[in-house]
Design a protein around this motif. Structure first.
Motif, mmCIF file in Angstrom:
data_model
loop_
_atom_site.group_PDB
_atom_site.id
_atom_site.type_symbol
_atom_site.label_atom_id
_atom_site.label_comp_id
_atom_site.label_asym_id
_atom_site.label_seq_id
_atom_site.Cartn_x
_atom_site.Cartn_y
_atom_site.Cartn_z
ATOM 1 N N ILE A 47 32.993 26.828 -28.047
ATOM 2 C CA ILE A 47 31.754 27.145 -27.389
ATOM 3 C C ILE A 47 30.538 27.605 -28.021
ATOM 4 O O ILE A 47 30.815 28.524 -28.758
ATOM 5 C CB ILE A 47 32.285 28.340 -26.284
ATOM 6 C CG1 ILE A 47 33.509 27.801 -25.361
ATOM 7 C CG2 ILE A 47 31.003 28.575 -25.079
ATOM 8 C CD1 ILE A 47 33.967 28.673 -24.496
ATOM 9 N N ILE A 74 32.026 22.986 -25.719
ATOM 10 C CA ILE A 74 31.091 23.565 -24.237
ATOM 11 C C ILE A 74 29.818 24.228 -24.991
ATOM 12 O O ILE A 74 29.677 24.897 -25.905
ATOM 13 C CB ILE A 74 31.683 24.582 -23.556
ATOM 14 C CG1 ILE A 74 32.986 24.238 -22.657
ATOM 15 C CG2 ILE A 74 30.958 25.351 -22.672
ATOM 16 C CD1 ILE A 74 33.839 25.324 -22.036
ATOM 17 N N HIS A 96 30.448 19.179 -23.352
ATOM 18 C CA HIS A 96 30.342 19.486 -21.999
ATOM 19 C C HIS A 96 28.963 20.707 -21.910
ATOM 20 O O HIS A 96 29.192 21.645 -22.430
ATOM 21 C CB HIS A 96 31.513 20.151 -21.398
ATOM 22 C CG HIS A 96 32.642 19.152 -21.725
ATOM 23 N ND1 HIS A 96 32.897 18.360 -20.566
ATOM 24 C CD2 HIS A 96 33.693 18.724 -22.658
ATOM 25 C CE1 HIS A 96 34.133 17.355 -20.808
ATOM 26 N NE2 HIS A 96 34.565 17.927 -22.220
ATOM 27 N N PHE A 119 33.695 24.095 -16.176
ATOM 28 C CA PHE A 119 34.458 24.774 -17.254
ATOM 29 C C PHE A 119 35.932 24.087 -17.265
ATOM 30 O O PHE A 119 36.447 23.987 -18.068
ATOM 31 C CB PHE A 119 34.601 26.244 -16.729
ATOM 32 C CG PHE A 119 35.109 27.077 -18.142
ATOM 33 C CD1 PHE A 119 34.133 27.488 -19.113
ATOM 34 C CD2 PHE A 119 36.442 27.583 -17.995
ATOM 35 C CE1 PHE A 119 34.455 28.114 -20.142
ATOM 36 C CE2 PHE A 119 36.785 28.300 -19.074
ATOM 37 C CZ PHE A 119 35.980 28.678 -20.078
ATOM 38 N N ALA A 122 36.009 20.943 -19.027
ATOM 39 C CA ALA A 122 36.169 21.022 -20.256
ATOM 40 C C ALA A 122 37.443 21.473 -21.213
ATOM 41 O O ALA A 122 37.916 21.204 -22.105
ATOM 42 C CB ALA A 122 34.985 21.898 -20.890
#
Length: 131
Positions: A47, A74, A96, A119, A122
């Protein structure tokens, strides 16, 4: 791996990840450290923020994908940068995009359902959590 320079937002992300059962979380608070960690270790999911000291999110994604094109990300960004970032990753199955404004509503707010849909998609793609 979470690459985010905002300490408050890092705490929020930690709570969100724990809600979906992810407890083995590493953090990097700037792009350079995040990139170094991504090269030294293997992660199911990374992320990353867009705008931070050192490498910015787009540079990290590009560099990591050169070595590992299947790495799932992400990518978080401010609402005002969403369209330009979306254009960069249109057609990529491994990136994502989630606006930071959605994270603010993740534990309750008008965008809560939209956040959890994005979320969850992903996380399921990265096979890191059952949500």
């Amino acid at each position: 791996l979470v690459i985010e320079d905002d300490r408050f937002f890092t705490k929020l992300l930690k709570k969100v990840l724990e809600v979906v059962g992810i407890s083995a979380i590493e953090f990097a608070h700037d792009g350079n450290l995040g990139y170094m960690k991504s090269q030294a270790n293997s992660y199911d999911l990374i992320i990353t923020d867009f705008d931070m000291p050192g490498y910015v999110g787009t540079e990290i994604i590009k560099k990591v994908h050169e070595k590992n094109p299947n790495q799932v990300f992400i990518f978080m960004t401010r609402h005002d940068a969403m369209e330009s970032v979306r254009e960069c990753y249109q057609g990529s199955n491994n990136v994502h995009l989630i606006g930071k404004y959605l994270f603010q509503d993740c534990l309750g707010g008008e965008n809560q359902q939209n956040f959890w849909e994005l979320f969850s998609k992903a996380c399921l793609h990265a096979k890191v959590a059952r949500v």
